[in-house]
Design a protein around this motif. Structure first.
Motif, PDB file in Angstrom:
ATOM      1  N   LYS A  58      -8.208 -11.928 -10.143  1.00 46.57           N
ATOM      2  CA  LYS A  58      -6.926 -11.296 -10.470  1.00 46.57           C
ATOM      3  C   LYS A  58      -6.364 -10.709  -9.178  1.00 46.57           C
ATOM      4  N   SER A  59      -5.194 -11.163  -8.806  1.00 46.70           N
ATOM      5  CA  SER A  59      -4.586 -10.653  -7.574  1.00 46.70           C
ATOM      6  C   SER A  59      -3.080 -10.843  -7.642  1.00 46.70           C
ATOM      7  N   LYS A  60      -2.430 -10.144  -6.770  1.00 44.07           N
ATOM      8  CA  LYS A  60      -0.976 -10.264  -6.660  1.00 44.07           C
ATOM      9  C   LYS A  60      -0.604 -10.634  -5.237  1.00 44.07           C
ATOM     10  N   HIS A  63       2.375 -15.079  -2.507  1.00 42.91           N
ATOM     11  CA  HIS A  63       3.796 -14.844  -2.250  1.00 42.91           C
ATOM     12  C   HIS A  63       4.425 -16.125  -1.722  1.00 42.91           C
TER      13      HIS A  63
END
Length: 136
Positions: A58-60, A63
């Motif tokens: 789980k990461s953001k 980009h």
């Protein structure tokens, strides 16, 4: 899991952006982009090995920007080569695993086309991604 693979947070972001970016590129070239993106993403989340753990985290940190396929390709294709290079430095087997994972995701995405056969645009995008994966 490989004991020799130690990736920084930036390395992990590069690997994730490259893999999910490749699926995004193929989806943009597809006649059914949402289905292609879904099928490709499912393939990525089904990955195994150390790379599979990285892709499933789980990461953001993914980009991807750009308003055109060309702008997206300008980011993704170099990221694919960079991801393979950094994986190959630490664990060549995981670099091969990454290549296989991304190509399987593209195959899954391409299979969603209207007649089940990818068209020439999808074939060309797949060729470009494969070339970037083997550029390292």
């Amino acid at each position: 899991m490989s004991a020799t693979l130690t990736l920084t947070d930036q390395d992990k972001a590069t690997v994730r952006s490259a893999a999910y970016g490749a699926v995004s590129l193929l989806a943009a070239a597809s006649d059914k982009p949402h289905k292609a993106a879904t099928a490709g993403s499912i393939a990525l989340t089904s990955a195994t090995g150390r790379v599979g753990h990285v892709l499933n985290a789980k990461s953001k940190d993914i980009h991807l920007t750009g308003r055109t396929v060309a702008e997206l390709a300008d980011q993704v294709l170099p990221a694919l080569a960079a991801a393979v290079a950094l994986l190959d430095q630490q664990d060549p087997a995981e670099a091969d695993n990454f290549r296989s994972i991304v190509l399987a995701a593209l195959e899954a995405a391409a299979a969603t086309s209207r007649n089940g056969q990818p068209g020439p645009v999808v074939d060309e995008m797949t060729r470009k991604v494969a070339a970037a994966l083997h550029a390292a």
